[in-house]
Design a protein around this motif. Structure first.
Motif, mmCIF file in Angstrom:
data_model
loop_
_atom_site.group_PDB
_atom_site.id
_atom_site.type_symbol
_atom_site.label_atom_id
_atom_site.label_comp_id
_atom_site.label_asym_id
_atom_site.label_seq_id
_atom_site.Cartn_x
_atom_site.Cartn_y
_atom_site.Cartn_z
ATOM 1 N N VAL A 147 14.282 -0.831 -13.062
ATOM 2 C CA VAL A 147 14.762 -0.415 -11.744
ATOM 3 C C VAL A 147 15.396 0.962 -11.818
ATOM 4 O O VAL A 147 15.165 1.821 -10.956
ATOM 5 N N LEU A 148 16.183 1.183 -12.854
ATOM 6 C CA LEU A 148 16.837 2.487 -13.004
ATOM 7 C C LEU A 148 15.806 3.609 -13.158
ATOM 8 O O LEU A 148 15.976 4.695 -12.607
ATOM 9 N N ALA A 149 14.724 3.333 -13.891
ATOM 10 C CA ALA A 149 13.686 4.346 -14.077
ATOM 11 C C ALA A 149 13.013 4.686 -12.751
ATOM 12 O O ALA A 149 12.790 5.860 -12.419
ATOM 13 N N VAL A 150 12.667 3.653 -11.970
ATOM 14 C CA VAL A 150 12.009 3.882 -10.679
ATOM 15 C C VAL A 150 12.934 4.619 -9.732
ATOM 16 O O VAL A 150 12.530 5.566 -9.040
ATOM 17 N N SER B 127 9.589 -3.375 -9.974
ATOM 18 C CA SER B 127 10.731 -3.235 -10.884
ATOM 19 C C SER B 127 11.840 -4.223 -10.542
ATOM 20 O O SER B 127 12.505 -4.764 -11.438
ATOM 21 N N LEU B 128 12.032 -4.487 -9.253
ATOM 22 C CA LEU B 128 13.072 -5.438 -8.853
ATOM 23 C C LEU B 128 12.697 -6.870 -9.214
ATOM 24 O O LEU B 128 13.573 -7.705 -9.463
ATOM 25 N N ILE B 129 11.409 -7.183 -9.237
ATOM 26 C CA ILE B 129 10.983 -8.508 -9.675
ATOM 27 C C ILE B 129 11.394 -8.735 -11.127
ATOM 28 O O ILE B 129 11.950 -9.784 -11.484
ATOM 29 N N ARG C 204 0.823 -1.210 0.000
ATOM 30 C CA ARG C 204 0.000 0.000 0.000
ATOM 31 C C ARG C 204 0.855 1.258 0.000
ATOM 32 O O ARG C 204 0.365 2.353 -0.278
ATOM 33 N N HIS C 205 2.141 1.110 0.301
ATOM 34 C CA HIS C 205 3.080 2.230 0.271
ATOM 35 C C HIS C 205 3.650 2.325 -1.138
ATOM 36 O O HIS C 205 4.377 1.441 -1.593
ATOM 37 N N ARG C 206 3.302 3.396 -1.847
ATOM 38 C CA ARG C 206 3.528 3.493 -3.281
ATOM 39 C C ARG C 206 4.995 3.359 -3.664
ATOM 40 O O ARG C 206 5.346 2.692 -4.643
ATOM 41 N N ASN C 207 5.882 3.988 -2.904
ATOM 42 C CA ASN C 207 7.310 3.890 -3.209
ATOM 43 C C ASN C 207 7.787 2.438 -3.182
ATOM 44 O O ASN C 207 8.515 1.980 -4.057
ATOM 45 N N LYS D 290 20.983 6.757 -0.587
ATOM 46 C CA LYS D 290 20.750 5.389 -1.035
ATOM 47 C C LYS D 290 20.188 5.325 -2.451
ATOM 48 O O LYS D 290 20.483 4.398 -3.215
ATOM 49 N N ARG D 291 19.350 6.282 -2.813
ATOM 50 C CA ARG D 291 18.771 6.276 -4.148
ATOM 51 C C ARG D 291 19.859 6.457 -5.208
ATOM 52 O O ARG D 291 19.945 5.694 -6.170
ATOM 53 N N ARG D 292 20.701 7.476 -5.036
ATOM 54 C CA ARG D 292 21.769 7.715 -6.003
ATOM 55 C C ARG D 292 22.784 6.588 -6.001
ATOM 56 O O ARG D 292 23.331 6.206 -7.043
#
Length: 435
Positions: A215-218, A35-37, A25-28, A92-94
């Motif tokens: 994954v890169l896009a997300v 994407s990781l799947i 339910r948490h969109r992020n 962590k994102r970068r």
């Protein structure tokens, strides 16, 4: 455009007993999870194809497979703690944008070397070392990102769902690997490659490279909460950071034994990438599609195990789940070792997947919840070291033992060792039964 964190206020309502997918339910978390799947399915395409490629160019040498695993293990033992420390001190994102890009490039390089026909075992060993190095930094950052994306009450659910990402993709990825190998083999002629070339393996490697794009896009669009980095440790001496993570684990009365049980399973339990190609060729005498189904049986079990643990939520008796899963894992591997039936092997691997996820998901949850937030990245590097370092390290002596006494006896010996240690933990360490 960016993905912003949800700021919906928490409303206390009575929850149903089973909320298997509530962390989504948490969109992020949902977007990253999906994407990781996709990326992990691509990774399994490469894992299966790389194992078969090594066996083909070495005339079915288990020691060659063990050397590839040893190279990956070496990289993790060198860089795992460094990766965890840097993950705690970085955006962590970068950071993940960099590691995921590097992983994509390594997959593409493997594809180019294979399709041109110049690939040799030593090249695969080097690429395995480099891939392991990248993952040493990627995995702790990815694991420490999850508690930022979901609240604490949904953390175990998120961890369980996260375990589906890689291990659960083992249900789809290996089956697709077998199908694509057959498909690419049929396309060799139209593409100008001679029958029996390495083109089919290269096709799966290129598909893996493409799978990283989602994954890169997300990650590019992801925006973390404003206070997400407050729990990050300030940059300090690297060796001091590594020592701090070990001290944190040592001070906990249960975590050293939790990690030792999981470590025993990973070191003494030969990986699927080692035993399944060998059992498939020498014991069960099956084709690549059936080999993919063996991998997928373990992957399906992992999915069922992850969904079961996720449905339990933040339940008590986590230690008993850990111990029971270790015993079931041992029994299922013993059955697989003596099986000469394809169907019985499928069933034992299905149970194997369920129980291994029970051990892994419980270990990760205990690590995440029993240490301070600012230590999660460094402590999770221990989990990375176990999965990506200890398991491949155990594959090397196991491959030598397979060459000496054969696959079935090797698996019997290894699973018995894990079973005996699990019994020791159950009898001599009552703290685990109280978790």
């Amino acid at each position: 455009m960016s993905i912003t964190p949800s700021s919906t206020p928490q409303i206390k309502t009575e929850r149903p007993r089973v909320q298997t997918f509530r962390a989504l339910r948490h969109r992020n978390f949902l977007l990253l999870w999906v994407s990781l799947i996709v990326s992990s399915v691509g990774t399994w395409l490469q894992i299966v194809s790389q194992s078969l490629l090594v066996l083909q160019i070495t005339h079915y040498s288990p020691v060659a497979l063990g050397l590839v695993s040893l190279a990956q293990a070496a990289s993790f033992f060198i860089f795992a703690f460094i990766g965890g420390s840097i993950a705690d001190q970085s955006d962590k994102r970068r950071f993940l944008l960099i590691t995921q890009t590097l992983s994509m490039l390594l997959a593409a390089i493997l594809g180019v070397l294979t399709i041109t026909g110049v690939i040799q075992v030593w090249m695969i060993i080097i690429l395995a070392f480099l891939s392991g190095t990248v993952l040493s930094f990627d995995q702790p950052a990815r694991s420490s990102l999850v508690p930022i994306l979901v609240p604490k009450e949904d953390l175990m659910n998120a961890v369980s769902l996260q375990s589906i990402v890689f291990n659960g993709a083992a249900f789809v990825g290996p089956a697709l690997a077998g199908v694509f190998l057959q498909l690419f083999t049929s396309l060799e002629g139209p593409f100008g490659f001679a029958k029996g070339s390495l083109f089919p393996y290269a096709g799966n490697f290129f598909l893996n490279a493409l799978s990283f794009l989602g994954v890169l896009a997300v990650l590019y669009l992801l925006r973390l909460p404003a206070d997400a980095e407050e729990s990050m440790a300030k940059r300090g001496p690297l060796l001091a950071s590594i020592k701090a993570s070990l001290v944190t684990i040592k001070r906990d009365e249960a975590l050293p034994w939790v990690l030792s049980g999981y470590g025993a399973l990973l070191f003494f339990g030969p990986s699927n990438t080692l035993i399944l190609p060998i059992f498939g060729a020498q014991i069960l005498h099956i084709n690549p599609v059936q080999l993919g189904l063996l991998f997928s049986a373990a992957g399906l079990g992992t999915i069922i195990g992850a969904l079961t643990v996720a449905s339990l939520g933040d339940f008590r008796s986590k230690g008993l789940l850990l111990l029971c899963s270790l015993f079931i894992w041992t029994a299922s591997l013993l059955i697989f070792a003596v099986s000469h039936s394809f169907l019985l092997s499928l069933f034992s691997l299905f149970i194997f997947g369920i129980s291994q996820n029970g051990v892994g998901a419980t270990t990760i949850t205990l690590l995440q919840t029993r240490v301070p937030p600012q230590m999660r990245g460094r402590v999770m590097s221990l989990n990375t070291l176990l999965i990506m370092g200890v398991r491949p390290l155990g594959d090397f002596p196991a491959s030598g033992l397979i060459a000496l006494v054969g696959g079935p006896l090797t698996v019997l010996i290894c699973s018995s060792i894990v079973g005996l240690y699990s019994l020791f933990l159950f009898v001599m360490k009552p703290v685990l039964r109280k978790l």
